[in-house]
Design an enzyme around this catalytic site. Structure first.
Site, PDB file in Angstrom:
ATOM      1  N   HIS A  23      10.807 -11.894  53.405  1.00  0.00           N
ATOM      2  CA  HIS A  23       9.613 -11.063  53.603  1.00  0.00           C
ATOM      3  C   HIS A  23       8.354 -11.748  53.070  1.00  0.00           C
ATOM      4  O   HIS A  23       7.455 -11.090  52.544  1.00  0.00           O
ATOM      5  CB  HIS A  23       9.762  -9.688  52.936  1.00  0.00           C
ATOM      6  CG  HIS A  23      10.853  -8.844  53.507  1.00  0.00           C
ATOM      7  ND1 HIS A  23      10.651  -7.914  54.490  1.00  0.00           N
ATOM      8  CD2 HIS A  23      12.187  -8.812  53.244  1.00  0.00           C
ATOM      9  CE1 HIS A  23      11.800  -7.323  54.793  1.00  0.00           C
ATOM     10  NE2 HIS A  23      12.751  -7.860  54.057  1.00  0.00           N
ATOM     11  N   ASN A  30      12.814  -0.904  56.266  1.00  0.00           N
ATOM     12  CA  ASN A  30      12.601  -1.804  57.404  1.00  0.00           C
ATOM     13  C   ASN A  30      12.252  -0.982  58.637  1.00  0.00           C
ATOM     14  O   ASN A  30      12.338   0.243  58.615  1.00  0.00           O
ATOM     15  CB  ASN A  30      13.876  -2.606  57.688  1.00  0.00           C
ATOM     16  CG  ASN A  30      14.037  -3.814  56.759  1.00  0.00           C
ATOM     17  OD1 ASN A  30      13.095  -4.225  56.081  1.00  0.00           O
ATOM     18  ND2 ASN A  30      15.225  -4.370  56.738  1.00  0.00           N
TER      19      ASN A  30
END
Ligand code: HDE
Length: 715
Positions: A95, A168
């Protein structure tokens, strides 16, 4: 011994040698080397060092003679370079590329019956929030439209501490046990010997790992779908993924799955578009969010809860602790309990977006964990990773990470301590009273872990209840529209065609056979496999009876309007002012935007002599940046555009990407040049007056003219 000159040096006074110069609108002072000096005065503060010492000259280092060596004594130069040398911190191991914004969560009504979490007690109450969206695999500088899961991490600064819902945009994950995370991430990121490919799953290592990890098959269906190429952060869902618990004041626990539902509906781009957006605007998603907030079009999501009890969990055909499974919305409907609004961009990207530290273990009274082995592992990882990334244990002192409620504890010192507790006492129990003894625990207000009964032998084992790897993958696939199914097959074929080892390709197809025969066939043909493999042996036979879940399709959950979307109008001098204004008015009414693309960024002169500045020059504003396009050149202008390859691409791509195309008669030669003049379909609308503009925008609400896709040839 050389004598030090105590009064003044022998060099010419550099300040006196300065001159004035004019750079178009700017009148500037230049030094003897022609360098520009801008000085303080009026509202402009004096530049200082970090120590607050005023700086006289920030253009030149201190030298022994005008052409001599730089003096070590130059503390300003040394401090400036020293600080610059240390500007980078380790990027997130996953990420790394992300974009954040501030906002708030507004609670619709009391949820006291199911949770005592303070933020859910009162109707209308708002809780400040910070959200960071991200891609997973790519490095910090990778492009926004990589095919990848998006992180959707939300920090809620509640009155009883920070709650981080680190989710997510896909409700399931690749693996079931956190111990496999390092292997999974190694496999997905660039291969270690060559350092590429970056931000892509289309390579051997990824598919090798996947082909030997059947639990990933459900996630594979999601990542090969258009979910991984969202049009905007604002048009995607978010999911907490794991099953959590909500606990009320009586200590009653209810299982919960968290969902974020975008107010403006779901929307993705198509793959060929994604590839081109990455070249045209690698910052497409972050720019989109930035612009939406700056223009006051605040993105919104509703928080949805799927609530269920032990009894439901016991009869559900899958284990609710298995993060590779969903609970279909049709089985447990979503209750919408509040809304998240993003209304403020960060002041500084590094200070906020880069330094924000999400931790799954940041949880508040009224919310609790379950035994999901992925969640349990994450609870260790997030705190640990912040230590490395932010350089010490005091990252909670950074404003974006600090709670906004009062906090008191005896933790102290360490690197960069900013807010050590005050007073004499830094331990407890202590005998100092009347507040002088510092904070004390509170059995009433404090966090109590839900007293789940646990017993068993210590085992390194995967539960058999996790062994069904294909049923929900199949359910996802059959829940898609035909176009969406085609995209999944195309994505698998594309990615596996990049895999160099034929055995890996075949192995993946052997798993697809357990999901859907037609899909496997399609991919096998796309790859030109000489022989169909045997289906992979399944740990548990797939259940074929699961019903379609319409909630899993993007197209079936599109927007109610064209709000928040953008039309790119390709125009030239002589553009029909009536049509342009009618289009603009229709878009404004819809809450959508018009962006002018022209041969020159300076603008065009419309048919009535008025001037329209452009947002993009035609080669910088390809149609992939827009949700729909309008072709409004004058007849003369069209002649010029026909010579411009990027104008041809504008039309050819808009058509190939199934966009709605509004056009004036004068633009017809552009269709011919783009090779699509014999395919003008109902997605291509003549713009001849205000009514046709309204009709065009009404059609645009469908976002794409899907029937065109079948008419186009697939290889
Ligand atoms: Fe993460 N994950 N993760 N993850 N994750 C990180 O924490 C980890 C997983 C997610 O914008 C890291 O601060 C493990 C699932 C988001 O700053 C790290 C496992 C989900 C973000 C980490 C998972 C996520 C991260 C890297 C397997 C969806 C970005 C930097 C058990 C529910 C947060 C950092 C941001 C970031 C570990 C799996 C979401 C290394 C061990 C499942 C959105 O701690």
């Amino acid at each position: 011994m050389a004598k030090e000159n105590a009064t003044h040096g022998t060099e010419p006074d550099a300040t006196r040698a300065r001159k004035t110069a004019q750079f178009a609108d700017q009148s500037v002072i230049t030094g003897p080397g022609g360098e520009v000096h801008q000085t303080a005065g009026g509202d402009t503060p004096v530049l200082t060092t970090q120590q607050g010492i005023p700086v006289a000259d920030d253009q030149n280092s201190l030298k022994i003679g005008a052409r001599g060596p730089t003096a070590l004594e130059d503390f300003h130069f040394r401090e400036k370079i020293f600080h610059f040398d240390h500007e980078r911190i380790p990027e997130r191991v996953v990420h790394a590329r992300g974009f954040g914004a501030h906002g708030y969560f507004e609670n619709y009504g009391s949820l006291a019956d199911i949770t005592k979490a303070d933020l859910f007690q009162r109707a209308g109450e708002t809780t400040p929030a910070f959200v960071r969206f991200s891609t997973v695999a790519g490095n910090k500088g990778s492009a926004d439209l990589a095919r990848d899961v998006r992180g959707f991490a939300v920090k809620l600064y509640t009155k009883e501490g920070n709650w981080d819902l680190v989710g997510n945009n896909i409700p399931v994950f690749f693996i079931q046990d956190a111990i496999k995370f390092p292997d999974f991430v190694h496999a997905v990121k660039q291969e270690p010997d060559r350092g590429f490919p970056q931000a892509q799953t289309a390579h051997d290592n990824f598919w090798d790992f996947i082909s030997l990890t059947p639990e990933s098959m459900h996630m594979i269906m999601w990542i090969m779908s258009d979910r991984t190429i969202p049009r905007s952060f604002c048009f995607m869902e978010g999911f907490g993924v794991h099953t959590f618990r909500l606990v009320n004041a009586e200590g009653k626990s209810t299982f919960v799955k968290f969902h974020w539902k975008p107010k403006l509906g779901l929307q993705s781009v198509v793959w060929n578009e994604a590839v081109k957006i990455n070249g045209a605007d690698p910052d497409f998603h972050r720019r989109d969010l930035w612009n939406a907030i700056q223009t006051g079009d605040y993105p919104e999501w509703e928080l949805g809860l799927q609530l269920f009890d032990e009894e439901f969990a016991a009869q559900f055909p899958f284990d609710v602790l298995d993060a590779t499974k969903i609970i279909p919305e049709e089985d447990v409907p979503i209750r919408r309990v509040g809304r998240l609004v993003l209304d403020r961009c960060v002041d500084n990207f590094f200070a906020e977006t880069e330094q924000v530290a999400f931790c799954t273990q940041n949880i508040v009274p009224g919310i609790d964990f379950t035994n999901d082995p992925l969640l349990q592992g994450r609870n260790f990882s997030y705190l640990d990773t912040q230590l490395k990334r932010l350089g010490g244990p005091n990252f909670t002192h950074i404003p974006v990470n600090a709670p906004k409620c009062p906090f008191h504890h005896f933790q102290q010192d360490g690197h960069m301590a900013m807010v050590n507790p005050k007073g004499r006492v830094n331990y407890e129990p202590n005998s100092w009273n009347n507040g002088a003894g510092g904070p004390r625990e509170s059995p009433e207000k404090g966090f109590h872990s839900y007293p789940a009964a646990e017993e068993g032998s210590k085992l390194r084992i995967r539960s058999e209840s996790f062994a069904d790897h294909y049923s929900q993958a199949r359910q996802f696939y059959i829940s898609q529209t035909e176009n969406e199914q085609q995209h999944i097959a195309d994505a698998l074929t594309f990615e596996l065609s990049k895999v160099e080892t034929p055995a890996i390709r075949t192995r993946v197809v052997s798993h697809l056979l357990n999901i859907d025969q037609h899909l496997a066939q399609h991919v096998a043909e796309g790859l030109r496999l000489k022989e169909m493999p045997r289906p992979a042996d399944a740990a548990k036979p797939p259940q074929a009876h699961l019903q379609k879940s319409p909630a899993l399709s993007i197209v079936r959950n599109g927007p109610p309007s064209f709000k928040g979307r953008k039309v790119g109008a390709l125009v030239t001098d002589g553009v029909d002012i009536g049509i342009l204004q009618a289009l603009k008015a229709a878009l404004e009414k819809e809450g959508a935007l018009l962006e002018i693309v022209a041969p020159h960024v300076g603008g065009v002169e419309a048919s009535d002599g008025s001037w329209f500045p452009a947002a993009q020059k035609v080669n910088g504003g390809p149609s992939v940046l827009y949700d729909a396009v309008a072709l409004l050149p004058s007849a003369d202008g069209t002649k010029g555009l026909l010579k411009e390859p990027t104008a041809r691409d504008f039309v050819a791509d808009a058509y190939a990407h199934l966009k709605f195309i509004g056009y004036s008669e004068a633009a017809l030669p552009l269709f011919e040049k783009a090779g699509v003049s014999d395919g003008l379909d109902d997605g291509c609308i003549v713009l001849a007056g205000p009514d046709s503009c309204v009709e065009f925008i009404a059609k645009c609400r469908q976002l794409r003219f899907w029937t065109r896709e079948a008419a186009m040839q697939h290889v």
